[in-house]
Design an enzyme around this catalytic site. Structure first.
Site, mmCIF file in Angstrom:
data_model
loop_
_atom_site.group_PDB
_atom_site.id
_atom_site.type_symbol
_atom_site.label_atom_id
_atom_site.label_comp_id
_atom_site.label_asym_id
_atom_site.label_seq_id
_atom_site.Cartn_x
_atom_site.Cartn_y
_atom_site.Cartn_z
ATOM 1 N N LYS A 128 -5.437 -0.903 15.932
ATOM 2 C CA LYS A 128 -6.037 -0.223 14.787
ATOM 3 C C LYS A 128 -7.307 0.532 15.171
ATOM 4 C CE LYS A 128 -3.048 -1.250 11.609
ATOM 5 N NZ LYS A 128 -2.257 -0.190 10.941
ATOM 6 N N TYR B 182 -3.597 -6.529 17.368
ATOM 7 C CA TYR B 182 -3.665 -5.804 16.102
ATOM 8 C C TYR B 182 -4.974 -5.028 16.005
ATOM 9 C CZ TYR B 182 -3.663 -4.931 11.056
ATOM 10 O OH TYR B 182 -3.700 -4.333 9.823
ATOM 11 N N ASP C 5 11.290 3.369 5.238
ATOM 12 C CA ASP C 5 10.964 1.965 5.481
ATOM 13 C C ASP C 5 12.115 1.298 6.227
ATOM 14 O OD1 ASP C 5 8.698 -0.005 3.927
ATOM 15 O OD2 ASP C 5 10.413 -1.019 4.839
ATOM 16 N N ILE D 236 -6.352 -6.889 1.281
ATOM 17 C CA ILE D 236 -5.765 -6.317 0.079
ATOM 18 C C ILE D 236 -4.665 -7.251 -0.404
ATOM 19 C CG2 ILE D 236 -4.543 -4.339 -0.899
ATOM 20 C CD1 ILE D 236 -7.418 -3.731 -0.051
ATOM 21 N N LEU D 237 -4.642 -7.515 -1.696
ATOM 22 C CA LEU D 237 -3.665 -8.456 -2.248
ATOM 23 C C LEU D 237 -2.302 -7.788 -2.426
ATOM 24 C CD1 LEU D 237 -5.752 -10.484 -4.848
ATOM 25 C CD2 LEU D 237 -5.186 -11.067 -2.478
ATOM 26 N N THR D 238 -1.700 -7.449 -1.295
ATOM 27 C CA THR D 238 -0.315 -6.985 -1.284
ATOM 28 C C THR D 238 0.590 -8.190 -1.532
ATOM 29 O OG1 THR D 238 -0.099 -7.373 1.084
ATOM 30 C CG2 THR D 238 -0.890 -5.192 0.380
ATOM 31 N N ASN E 119 1.829 4.718 7.577
ATOM 32 C CA ASN E 119 1.356 3.473 6.972
ATOM 33 C C ASN E 119 1.990 2.216 7.563
ATOM 34 O OD1 ASN E 119 0.096 1.821 4.803
ATOM 35 N ND2 ASN E 119 2.214 1.623 4.096
ATOM 36 N N ILE F 220 0.822 -1.205 0.000
ATOM 37 C CA ILE F 220 0.000 0.000 0.000
ATOM 38 C C ILE F 220 0.856 1.255 0.000
ATOM 39 C CG2 ILE F 220 -1.604 1.346 1.417
ATOM 40 C CD1 ILE F 220 -2.832 -1.392 2.282
#
Length: 268
Positions: A162, A158, A37, A191-193, A90, A18
């Site tokens: 969030k 988690y 990162d 999501i297809l990361t 992110n 993302i």
């Protein structure tokens, strides 16, 4: 190109998935982008790819569990490009081997996720907001999750972290709106990361597909485009909101797919 003209964006966790999508889309829309990162080589490679496409970007190291590292990323952005107008918090983490149910969750893992998933958002805003105020404002986007709105059999840390991001987003929006700073969040579903594709068995993906309202899974760009919108002036009257981008996975009575199957069998 004009959507992010004269904008300077810091994107944490921007080397893949993302974050990488948002970096490319923001750069394409005219922003100068700093990709931060833990995978410093990946961040630098992503920045070089953006440059080859005519954009402006640089990659730096970021440890989201370290306040000093977050502060350095913000200060690097301001030093590199003179300001910071857009912050995309992110970074996120989970560990299904340790982040279990309430009775069995590893407490050290609980503390780690609260630091990486929640405290990093607070710190990113803490360090970026004074710079935004100096230059007339800005836009902050935080990555929440649909796990922050629902209960599940595992990932209690988690989900709790969030959910806190969702409310922290409202606090930031309320406290700094008069400084022309907007703060919103995006809550992805599955999501297809690359990480999802590599780690989720096809059977699990099929389960998610069964309960989606739409006949397909989400892609990183589906979140990236939402982040781009929220970061741009097109969303100038939107603040304190969490946009759920989840393919309609959570909108229906959860029995609908099973009831439809029952009706098909009953009508034979």
């Amino acid at each position: 190109m004009a959507r992010m003209k004269d904008k300077v964006a810091l994107i944490t966790g921007g080397a893949s998935g993302i974050g990488l999508s948002a970096a490319h889309l923001m750069a394409k829309a005219g922003a100068k982008v700093v990709i931060a990162d833990f995978n410093a080589d990946g961040a630098k490679e992503a920045a070089e790819n953006i440059k080859t496409q005519g954009g402006e970007a640089v990659g730096v190291f970021l440890d989201a569990g370290d306040a000093v590292s977050i502060k350095e990323a913000v200060e690097f952005t301001v030093k590199q490009y003179g300001k910071i107008t857009s912050l995309f918090n992110n970074v996120g983490s989970t560990n299904l081997k340790k982040d279990l149910d309430v009775v069995n969750v590893d407490l050290e893992e609980w503390d780690r996720l609260m630091s990486v998933n929640l405290k990093s958002v607070l710190l990113g805003c803490r360090f970026a907001i004074p710079h935004m105020i100096e230059t007339g404002g800005g836009s902050i986007v935080n990555t929440a999750s649909m796990a922050g709105f629902t209960g599940d059999a595992v990932r209690v840390a988690y989900g709790a972290s969030k959910a806190a991001v969702v409310n922290l987003t409202k606090y930031i929006a309320a406290q700094y709106g008069k400084n022309n700073i907007r703060c919103n969040a995006v809550a992805p579903g599955l999501i297809l990361t690359p990480a999802a594709k590599n780690n989720m068995p096809s059977e699990v993906l099929d389960i998610f597909a069964k309960y989606n309202a739409l006949p397909y899974h989400g892609e990183p760009d589906d979140i990236g485009h939402t982040v781009l919108f929220l970061a741009s002036d097109e969303a100038k009257f939107i603040t304190g909101q969490t946009i759920q981008v989840e393919g309609g996975h959570y909108i229906a009575n959860p029995t609908v797919p099973d009831f439809e199957q029952f009706m098909k069998i009953a009508q034979r």
